[in-house]
Design an enzyme around this catalytic site. Structure first.
Site, PDB file in Angstrom:
ATOM      1  N   CYS A   6       0.792  -1.147  -0.050  1.00  0.00           N
ATOM      2  CA  CYS A   6      -0.121  -0.050   0.074  1.00  0.00           C
ATOM      3  C   CYS A   6       1.007   1.219  -0.066  1.00  0.00           C
ATOM      4  O   CYS A   6       0.326   2.310  -0.429  1.00  0.00           O
ATOM      5  CB  CYS A   6      -0.841  -0.099   1.266  1.00  0.00           C
ATOM      6  SG  CYS A   6      -2.038  -1.482   1.163  1.00  0.00           S
ATOM      7  N   HIS A  27      -3.008   7.143   2.237  1.00  0.00           N
ATOM      8  CA  HIS A  27      -3.277   5.940   1.861  1.00  0.00           C
ATOM      9  C   HIS A  27      -4.768   5.600   2.487  1.00  0.00           C
ATOM     10  O   HIS A  27      -4.987   5.886   3.661  1.00  0.00           O
ATOM     11  CB  HIS A  27      -2.430   4.843   2.257  1.00  0.00           C
ATOM     12  CG  HIS A  27      -2.826   3.280   2.308  1.00  0.00           C
ATOM     13  ND1 HIS A  27      -3.389   2.994   0.994  1.00  0.00           N
ATOM     14  CD2 HIS A  27      -2.881   2.472   3.138  1.00  0.00           C
ATOM     15  CE1 HIS A  27      -3.928   1.657   1.217  1.00  0.00           C
ATOM     16  NE2 HIS A  27      -3.534   1.502   2.191  1.00  0.00           N
ATOM     17  N   ASN A  37     -10.008  -0.088   0.269  1.00  0.00           N
ATOM     18  CA  ASN A  37      -8.641   0.046   0.300  1.00  0.00           C
ATOM     19  C   ASN A  37      -8.000  -0.381  -1.182  1.00  0.00           C
ATOM     20  O   ASN A  37      -8.092  -1.828  -1.426  1.00  0.00           O
ATOM     21  CB  ASN A  37      -8.103  -0.820   1.359  1.00  0.00           C
ATOM     22  CG  ASN A  37      -6.552  -0.910   1.265  1.00  0.00           C
ATOM     23  OD1 ASN A  37      -5.952  -0.499   0.346  1.00  0.00           O
ATOM     24  ND2 ASN A  37      -5.974  -1.403   2.470  1.00  0.00           N
TER      25      ASN A  37
END
Ligand SMILES: CC(C)(COP(=O)(O)OP(=O)(O)OC[C@H]1O[C@@H](n2cnc3c(N)ncnc32)[C@H](O)[C@@H]1OP(=O)(O)O)[C@@H](O)C(=O)NCCC(=O)NCCS
Length: 344
Positions: free
Chosen positions: A114, A254, A284
């Protein structure tokens, strides 16, 4: 003359298919209420059968090039951040290179989960600031839906598919990255992993039966790590840039969980209004998430020349990353390039 690396183009792509929390209620023992209150996610996008990480990245990349008024043939390098490449080999970056026709560009993949997009921004900036290259494309994309166990409610509700891209180019304008912090802690790797299909556990009937090809996560531990690492990295990046919280106009984090973002924002003493949030719409998207968020911020006209942006991210590895970027006068840089294409 000092060389800086300015973002002059941006684009993102999200698959058409929307999977809502209500849809998930029909598939699993979960509820819209649980997902919203624990994560802030309302829906996520799921790639169609004929879509992959490279096809989504190619669309986002082309959009970024169009925005920058730049032809793919003029790119020197393509960095593709992904944890869900089309294939282990060739690299997804090479598939993107072929698809957009970037015949003069080197291409490679970067896997820091990520944090991939922020790592990519930092890497691209080094190539440009050193004088090695003038024009670099950073694209982050994921097809996480193919690596989720759709029976595991603790993971499958969290993730989504998509891609985000930016074009960075050399400029004398005082813009681009002012500072960055990259970190890793490999001992935490087992907390967030896709263990099967690599050299340690090659795909076999046994690995498939054990579900080793699915994403596995220890959510609670990741949560604590996320807040701790992002707060520390952001503080260090601001200090390195000689800035304070008051100097930050937009935080591009993020997008994993709105509670993580809240806790991080509070610990850093930043106003909530400065934190860009789209996790409610995409879930996500791992290496794509910061790219999609940045592209949406720019599309919304939230970024003005001279604005300081703070990037913060955490992810599998474990890894963390933070960077401070000064937004460029994009129109001026593009206009100057179009006037004298061979200068810089
Ligand atoms: C995953 C996460 C949302 C879980 O939230 P949480 O508040 O920590 O919840 P817990 O794991 O403690 O689970 C609480 C309960 O909800 C249940 N539960 C888990 N997922 C559920 C779901 N989708 N629907 C309903 N109940 C669920 C659990 O089984 C547990 O039940 P129990 O108390 O009977 O055992 C949270 O830990 C998180 O976001 N972690 C970070 C994950 C992340 O960002 N990963 C990506 C890294 S880049």
């Amino acid at each position: 003359m000092p060389r800086h690396a300015a973002v002059t183009g941006w684009g993102h792509y999200a698959p058409e298919k929307v999977l809502t929390n209500r849809d998930l209620e029909g598939m699993l023992d979960t509820s819209d209420e649980w997902i919203r209150t624990r994560t802030g996610i309302c829906e996520r996008r799921i790639a169609a059968h004929d879509e992959t990480t490279s096809t989504m990245c190619a669309i986002a990349a082309q959009r970024a090039l169009d925005k920058a008024h730049m032809a793919a043939i003029d790119l020197d390098l393509i960095i593709c951040a992904t944890t869900t490449p089309d294939t282990l080999m060739p690299a997804t970056a090479c598939l993107v290179q072929d698809s957009i026709g970037a015949a003069n560009a080197g291409a490679f993949d970067l896997n820091t989960a990520c944090t991939g997009f922020v790592y990519g921004l930092v890497m691209a900036s080094q190539f440009i600031q050193s004088g090695a290259y003038d024009r670099v494309l950073v694209v982050g994309g994921e097809t996480l839906s193919r690596f989720l166990n759709w029976q595991d409610r603790t993971t499958c509700i969290l993730f989504g598919d998509g891609a985000g891209a930016v074009v960075l180019e050399a400029t004398e304008d005082e813009s681009g990255l002012l500072s960055f912090v990259l970190g890793s802690q490999g001992s935490g790797g087992p907390l967030l992993t896709i263990a099967g299909g690599g050299a340690a556990k090659p795909a076999s009937p046994e690995t498939v039966a054990a579900g080793d090809h699915y994403l596995y996560m220890r959510g609670n531990e990741i949560f604590k790590f996320a807040v701790r690492s992002m707060v520390q990295a952001a503080g260090e990046a601001l200090t390195k840039a000689g800035l304070t919280q008051e100097d930050v106009r937009v935080v591009v984090p993020h997008q994993a969980n709105v509670r993580i973002l809240r806790a991080t924002q509070e610990a850093l003493g930043l106003p909530w209004e400065s934190v860009f949030v789209n996790v409610d719409r995409y879930g996500n998207t791992s290496a794509a998430s910061v790219g999609i968020a940045l592209s949406e911020c720019a599309d919304l006209g939230m970024l003005r020349p001279g604005d300081n942006l703070l990037f913060i991210a955490f992810g599998g590895g474990l890894t963390w990353a933070s960077a401070v970027m000064r937004w460029a006068d994009v129109d001026a840089i593009v206009a100057a390039r179009e006037e004298s294409p061979n200068v810089i």
